[in-house]
Enzyme design. Structure first.
Site, PDB file in Angstrom:
ATOM      1  N   THR A 176      27.812 -23.861 111.777  1.00  0.00           N
ATOM      2  CA  THR A 176      27.073 -22.735 111.212  1.00  0.00           C
ATOM      3  C   THR A 176      27.814 -22.168 110.004  1.00  0.00           C
ATOM      4  O   THR A 176      29.038 -22.164 109.970  1.00  0.00           O
ATOM      5  CB  THR A 176      26.927 -21.645 112.291  1.00  0.00           C
ATOM      6  OG1 THR A 176      26.120 -22.152 113.345  1.00  0.00           O
ATOM      7  CG2 THR A 176      26.315 -20.378 111.742  1.00  0.00           C
ATOM      8  N   ARG A 204      14.722 -24.098 121.395  1.00  0.00           N
ATOM      9  CA  ARG A 204      15.875 -23.216 121.582  1.00  0.00           C
ATOM     10  C   ARG A 204      16.237 -22.487 120.296  1.00  0.00           C
ATOM     11  O   ARG A 204      16.245 -23.050 119.212  1.00  0.00           O
ATOM     12  CB  ARG A 204      17.069 -24.041 122.062  1.00  0.00           C
ATOM     13  CG  ARG A 204      18.370 -23.261 122.278  1.00  0.00           C
ATOM     14  CD  ARG A 204      19.318 -23.417 121.123  1.00  0.00           C
ATOM     15  NE  ARG A 204      20.633 -22.801 121.409  1.00  0.00           N
ATOM     16  CZ  ARG A 204      21.609 -22.664 120.504  1.00  0.00           C
ATOM     17  NH1 ARG A 204      21.421 -23.097 119.272  1.00  0.00           N
ATOM     18  NH2 ARG A 204      22.743 -22.097 120.833  1.00  0.00           N
ATOM     19  N   VAL A 205      16.542 -21.206 120.405  1.00  0.00           N
ATOM     20  CA  VAL A 205      17.024 -20.389 119.294  1.00  0.00           C
ATOM     21  C   VAL A 205      18.388 -19.842 119.682  1.00  0.00           C
ATOM     22  O   VAL A 205      18.559 -19.322 120.786  1.00  0.00           O
ATOM     23  CB  VAL A 205      16.057 -19.227 118.980  1.00  0.00           C
ATOM     24  CG1 VAL A 205      16.633 -18.325 117.901  1.00  0.00           C
ATOM     25  CG2 VAL A 205      14.699 -19.772 118.559  1.00  0.00           C
ATOM     26  N   GLY A 206      19.350 -19.963 118.793  1.00  0.00           N
ATOM     27  CA  GLY A 206      20.694 -19.486 119.066  1.00  0.00           C
ATOM     28  C   GLY A 206      20.916 -18.063 118.588  1.00  0.00           C
ATOM     29  O   GLY A 206      19.980 -17.295 118.378  1.00  0.00           O
ATOM     30  N   ASP A 207      22.180 -17.732 118.393  1.00  0.00           N
ATOM     31  CA  ASP A 207      22.541 -16.347 118.070  1.00  0.00           C
ATOM     32  C   ASP A 207      22.391 -16.001 116.604  1.00  0.00           C
ATOM     33  O   ASP A 207      22.260 -14.827 116.258  1.00  0.00           O
ATOM     34  CB  ASP A 207      23.990 -16.075 118.491  1.00  0.00           C
ATOM     35  CG  ASP A 207      24.972 -16.935 117.717  1.00  0.00           C
ATOM     36  OD1 ASP A 207      24.849 -18.181 117.772  1.00  0.00           O
ATOM     37  OD2 ASP A 207      25.870 -16.393 117.055  1.00  0.00           O
ATOM     38  N   THR A 226      30.058 -17.755 114.562  1.00  0.00           N
ATOM     39  CA  THR A 226      29.859 -19.190 114.700  1.00  0.00           C
ATOM     40  C   THR A 226      30.435 -19.611 116.042  1.00  0.00           C
ATOM     41  O   THR A 226      31.558 -19.249 116.373  1.00  0.00           O
ATOM     42  CB  THR A 226      30.527 -19.972 113.558  1.00  0.00           C
ATOM     43  OG1 THR A 226      30.486 -21.379 113.856  1.00  0.00           O
ATOM     44  CG2 THR A 226      31.977 -19.559 113.353  1.00  0.00           C
ATOM     45  N   GLY A 227      29.660 -20.344 116.815  1.00  0.00           N
ATOM     46  CA  GLY A 227      30.150 -20.744 118.127  1.00  0.00           C
ATOM     47  C   GLY A 227      29.019 -21.037 119.080  1.00  0.00           C
ATOM     48  O   GLY A 227      27.898 -21.355 118.672  1.00  0.00           O
ATOM     49  N   GLY A 229      26.163 -20.190 120.934  1.00  0.00           N
ATOM     50  CA  GLY A 229      25.259 -19.081 120.707  1.00  0.00           C
ATOM     51  C   GLY A 229      24.821 -18.328 121.937  1.00  0.00           C
ATOM     52  O   GLY A 229      24.611 -17.107 121.885  1.00  0.00           O
TER      53      GLY A 229
END
Length: 312
Positions: A176, A204-207, A226-227, A229
């Protein structure tokens, strides 16, 4: 009350966290990563030096990283389980708390610009999927065929993971990209852009596009993460750092360290953040094997790092 306009306007960006290559082996792309990160930081800082605002500086930097195949954002995005590039991005103005984000876009060339269009030209915060792509096109943003985002390296990673029948991707690198900025008016902003998790399923949606999780800015600080999520969402990482500063009086360094190392890491989440306060102080804690960053500030400091550092 907002801080007085600072002398030390600053731009700090990241290109992900983790390990780019096996320990103890040559890293032929190191110079290219360094050049790209440094160029993106300098481009964003030039906006600030010319009196531009923090939103424009961040968009300028992240567009360059999105157009590079080196990072998991824009053209270098990883593939979903369905073999698609589905991208997320967010941008937040700390002075007004206005925010814009997109998730699961497939045809807008620069998702960070789509996020800015949502912020400035819609009554919403988060648009998703085909609707977000339609909105971006209607706003006159550049669109490209989905194949434009495909790179051979990412495709081979996807095929290898499919062949191994793994449900999730290896976590050696979270690619990211994100940036935080403080402009000459004393306004903070934060932005993040990502291709998400390799082999992700079910939309899927991350952070990254979730305001308060992977992206947040107010009058106290600006944060981009970044990581992994899911952990950043559960622990509202970016907002928690701002809250610790505003309500407990912690410094940006102390607040960011507490959230990454004392809250998220014990829960099993790996990653890092870049954070910037209203006086230009920065923090870059991470719980992975490295964090890839670049910064430039008005006091003459500038640096870039893509080394795979070992966490002590």
């Amino acid at each position: 009350m907002y801080p007085m306009p600072p002398a030390n306007f600053t731009l700090l960006l990241h290109g992900g966290s983790g390990r780019l290559h096996p320990a103890g082996t040559p890293f032929p792309q190191e110079a290219e990563y360094n050049r790209t990160l440094a160029a993106a930081a300098q481009a964003g800082f030039a906006v600030l030096a010319g009196g531009g605002n923090s939103l424009t500086a961040i968009e300028t930097s992240l567009r360059l990283l999105e157009d590079s195949p080196l990072f998991n954002a824009g053209r270098g995005s990883v593939f979903s389980h369905a073999g698609l590039n589905e991208m997320d991005a967010a941008l937040m103005d700390g002075a007004t708390l206005r925010a814009g984000a997109v998730a699961g876009v497939r045809t807008v060339r620069n998702p960070i610009s789509a996020a800015r269009a949502v912020l400035e030209r819609s009554g919403h915060v988060l648009l998703t999927g085909a609707g977000a792509d339609q909105f971006a096109a209607e706003m006159g943003l550049e669109t490209v065929p989905p194949e434009w985002f495909r790179t051979e390296e990412r495709w081979q990673q996807f095929l290898a993971l499919q062949a191994a029948a793994n449900a999730t991707a290896p976590t050696t690198k979270y690619g990211t990209v994100g940036a935080v900025a403080l402009d000459q008016a004393g306004h903070l902003a934060a932005g993040t852009s990502t291709g998400g998790m390799l082999n992700k399923q079910y939309g899927r949606v991350g952070d990254s596009p979730i305001i308060g999780a992977g992206t947040y800015a107010n009058h106290v600080c600006a944060v981009s993460g970044t990581g992994h999520g899911e952990f950043f969402i559960r622990h509202t990482v970016a907002h928690d750092i701002a809250a610790l500063m505003e309500y407990r009086g912690l410094s940006v360094e102390a607040a960011a360290h507490l959230v990454i190392h004392e809250k998220v890491a014990p829960a099993g989440g790996k990653g890092g953040v870049i954070a910037l306060d209203g006086r230009g102080h920065v923090a870059m804690p991470y719980s992975t094997e490295g964090l890839f960053w670049a910064y430039v500030s008005a006091d003459g400091r500038s640096d870039t790092n893509v080394c795979n550092m070992i966490v002590e």
